[in-house]
Scaffold this motif. Structure first.
Motif, PDB file in Angstrom:
ATOM      1  N   THR A  73       0.818  -1.208   0.000  1.00 24.74           N
ATOM      2  CA  THR A  73       0.000   0.000   0.000  1.00 24.74           C
ATOM      3  C   THR A  73       0.855   1.262   0.000  1.00 24.74           C
ATOM      4  OG1 THR A  73      -0.144   0.005   2.410  1.00 24.74           O
ATOM      5  CG2 THR A  73      -1.911  -1.112   1.198  1.00 24.74           C
ATOM      6  N   TYR A  74       0.280   2.303  -0.611  1.00 29.37           N
ATOM      7  CA  TYR A  74       0.891   3.640  -0.655  1.00 29.37           C
ATOM      8  C   TYR A  74      -0.260   4.641  -0.750  1.00 29.37           C
ATOM      9  CZ  TYR A  74       3.184   7.729  -2.766  1.00 29.37           C
ATOM     10  OH  TYR A  74       3.613   8.986  -3.062  1.00 29.37           O
ATOM     11  N   ASN A  75      -0.371   5.494   0.259  1.00 27.34           N
ATOM     12  CA  ASN A  75      -1.465   6.468   0.323  1.00 27.34           C
ATOM     13  C   ASN A  75      -2.804   5.777   0.067  1.00 27.34           C
ATOM     14  OD1 ASN A  75       0.282   8.553   0.964  1.00 27.34           O
ATOM     15  ND2 ASN A  75       0.532   9.194  -1.147  1.00 27.34           N
ATOM     16  N   ASN A  76      -3.530   6.166  -0.973  1.00 30.09           N
ATOM     17  CA  ASN A  76      -4.847   5.578  -1.235  1.00 30.09           C
ATOM     18  C   ASN A  76      -4.798   4.514  -2.337  1.00 30.09           C
ATOM     19  OD1 ASN A  76      -4.300   7.399  -3.281  1.00 30.09           O
ATOM     20  ND2 ASN A  76      -6.423   8.027  -3.538  1.00 30.09           N
ATOM     21  N   THR A  77      -3.600   3.969  -2.603  1.00 23.84           N
ATOM     22  CA  THR A  77      -3.465   2.938  -3.637  1.00 23.84           C
ATOM     23  C   THR A  77      -2.894   1.661  -3.041  1.00 23.84           C
ATOM     24  OG1 THR A  77      -1.223   3.548  -4.306  1.00 23.84           O
ATOM     25  CG2 THR A  77      -3.034   4.695  -5.398  1.00 23.84           C
ATOM     26  N   ALA A  78      -3.145   0.548  -3.727  1.00 23.69           N
ATOM     27  CA  ALA A  78      -2.591  -0.734  -3.287  1.00 23.69           C
ATOM     28  C   ALA A  78      -2.321  -1.613  -4.504  1.00 23.69           C
ATOM     29  CB  ALA A  78      -3.558  -1.450  -2.350  1.00 23.69           C
ATOM     30  N   PHE A  79      -1.261  -2.389  -4.412  1.00 24.77           N
ATOM     31  CA  PHE A  79      -0.975  -3.458  -5.368  1.00 24.77           C
ATOM     32  C   PHE A  79      -1.104  -4.769  -4.618  1.00 24.77           C
ATOM     33  CE2 PHE A  79       1.279  -0.404  -8.106  1.00 24.77           C
ATOM     34  CZ  PHE A  79       0.936  -0.883  -9.368  1.00 24.77           C
ATOM     35  N   VAL A  80      -1.715  -5.754  -5.248  1.00 22.40           N
ATOM     36  CA  VAL A  80      -1.756  -7.105  -4.699  1.00 22.40           C
ATOM     37  C   VAL A  80      -1.135  -8.028  -5.734  1.00 22.40           C
ATOM     38  CG1 VAL A  80      -3.217  -9.005  -3.936  1.00 22.40           C
ATOM     39  CG2 VAL A  80      -3.791  -6.651  -3.288  1.00 22.40           C
ATOM     40  N   PHE A  81      -0.058  -8.719  -5.327  1.00 20.72           N
ATOM     41  CA  PHE A  81       0.630  -9.685  -6.193  1.00 20.72           C
ATOM     42  C   PHE A  81       0.364 -11.070  -5.626  1.00 20.72           C
ATOM     43  CE2 PHE A  81       3.047  -5.744  -6.552  1.00 20.72           C
ATOM     44  CZ  PHE A  81       3.162  -5.609  -7.931  1.00 20.72           C
ATOM     45  N   ASP A 130      -5.426  -6.026 -17.921  1.00 19.70           N
ATOM     46  CA  ASP A 130      -6.536  -6.611 -18.688  1.00 19.70           C
ATOM     47  C   ASP A 130      -7.534  -5.560 -19.193  1.00 19.70           C
ATOM     48  OD1 ASP A 130      -8.058  -5.907 -16.473  1.00 19.70           O
ATOM     49  OD2 ASP A 130      -8.707  -7.954 -16.036  1.00 19.70           O
ATOM     50  N   GLY A 131      -7.307  -4.303 -18.898  1.00 20.26           N
ATOM     51  CA  GLY A 131      -8.187  -3.234 -19.379  1.00 20.26           C
ATOM     52  C   GLY A 131      -9.291  -2.860 -18.413  1.00 20.26           C
ATOM     53  N   SER A 132      -9.371  -3.512 -17.275  1.00 21.36           N
ATOM     54  CA  SER A 132     -10.391  -3.169 -16.285  1.00 21.36           C
ATOM     55  C   SER A 132      -9.942  -1.944 -15.482  1.00 21.36           C
ATOM     56  CB  SER A 132     -10.622  -4.360 -15.343  1.00 21.36           C
ATOM     57  OG  SER A 132      -9.429  -4.678 -14.649  1.00 21.36           O
ATOM     58  N   GLY A 133     -10.866  -1.352 -14.772  1.00 27.59           N
ATOM     59  CA  GLY A 133     -10.535  -0.202 -13.935  1.00 27.59           C
ATOM     60  C   GLY A 133     -10.037   0.980 -14.739  1.00 27.59           C
ATOM     61  N   ASP A 134      -8.993   1.619 -14.255  1.00 27.24           N
ATOM     62  CA  ASP A 134      -8.499   2.830 -14.904  1.00 27.24           C
ATOM     63  C   ASP A 134      -7.257   2.606 -15.765  1.00 27.24           C
ATOM     64  OD1 ASP A 134      -6.800   2.321 -12.820  1.00 27.24           O
ATOM     65  OD2 ASP A 134      -6.563   4.400 -12.215  1.00 27.24           O
ATOM     66  N   HIS A 150      -4.588  -3.756  -8.875  1.00 28.46           N
ATOM     67  CA  HIS A 150      -4.201  -2.453  -8.355  1.00 28.46           C
ATOM     68  C   HIS A 150      -5.482  -1.716  -8.019  1.00 28.46           C
ATOM     69  CE1 HIS A 150      -2.996   1.877  -9.121  1.00 28.46           C
ATOM     70  NE2 HIS A 150      -2.143   1.502  -8.198  1.00 28.46           N
ATOM     71  N   THR A 151      -5.568  -1.143  -6.834  1.00 29.51           N
ATOM     72  CA  THR A 151      -6.755  -0.379  -6.461  1.00 29.51           C
ATOM     73  C   THR A 151      -6.370   1.062  -6.156  1.00 29.51           C
ATOM     74  OG1 THR A 151      -6.551  -0.981  -4.125  1.00 29.51           O
ATOM     75  CG2 THR A 151      -7.971  -2.362  -5.501  1.00 29.51           C
ATOM     76  N   SER A 184     -11.449   2.198  -7.716  1.00 25.47           N
ATOM     77  CA  SER A 184     -11.101   1.669  -9.030  1.00 25.47           C
ATOM     78  C   SER A 184     -10.209   0.450  -8.836  1.00 25.47           C
ATOM     79  CB  SER A 184     -10.373   2.738  -9.841  1.00 25.47           C
ATOM     80  OG  SER A 184      -9.887   2.193 -11.042  1.00 25.47           O
ATOM     81  N   LYS A 185     -10.534  -0.650  -9.517  1.00 26.58           N
ATOM     82  CA  LYS A 185      -9.745  -1.875  -9.401  1.00 26.58           C
ATOM     83  C   LYS A 185      -9.358  -2.355 -10.797  1.00 26.58           C
ATOM     84  CE  LYS A 185      -9.886  -6.571  -7.531  1.00 26.58           C
ATOM     85  NZ  LYS A 185     -10.686  -7.547  -6.797  1.00 26.58           N
TER      86      LYS A 185
END
Length: 129
Positions: A42-50, A88-92, A58-59, A70-71
């Motif tokens: 996590t970083y501020n209001n974003t997150a990566f999940v691997f 995959d083109g989802s989210g932003d 990524h949210t 946004s996911k």
């Protein structure tokens, strides 16, 4: 003059040989490096999940702006310094592969865009594998 040249050449040869490691545990670091990536960062209001199956997402939390969360999903691979995300083109995010630079040190993942601009400094969440 030739003696100095040969002396310097010999010193360079000895020092370069001394810096090379032939340890067997060098290989174990490479194979376990992907497992250290797995988890939620996590970083501020974003997150990566691997995930361990090389998928992830990524949210971005935009609730404070009344826009929701946004996911964006991706598959991932990495090398020593590059992170390859195939969105995959989802989210932003636009569909397609993006290449990022990264540094992983002491539970901190710093991700850079390909042009060198820093995307963020992500911290691994406790309890995240």
């Amino acid at each position: 003059m030739k003696k100095i040249y040969y002396l310097l050449l010999g010193l360079m040869l000895v020092s370069s040989t001394a810096l090379v490691s032939c340890s067997d545990d060098d290989d174990s670091d490479i194979s376990s490096s992907s497992s250290s990536f797995v988890g939620r960062w996590t970083y501020n209001n974003t997150a990566f999940v691997f995930n361990s199956d090389k998928t992830g997402y990524h949210t971005i939390d935009l609730m404070s702006h009344g826009l929701g969360i946004s996911k964006s999903s991706f598959t991932w691979e990495k090398s020593d310094m590059y992170l390859f995300l195939d969105w995959d083109g989802s989210g932003d995010h636009i569909k397609g592969e993006m290449i990022y630079l990264y540094m992983l040190e002491d539970g901190i993942l710093t991700i850079y865009y390909e042009d060198g601009e820093r995307m963020g400094i992500y911290r691994k969440q406790s309890g995240s594998k």
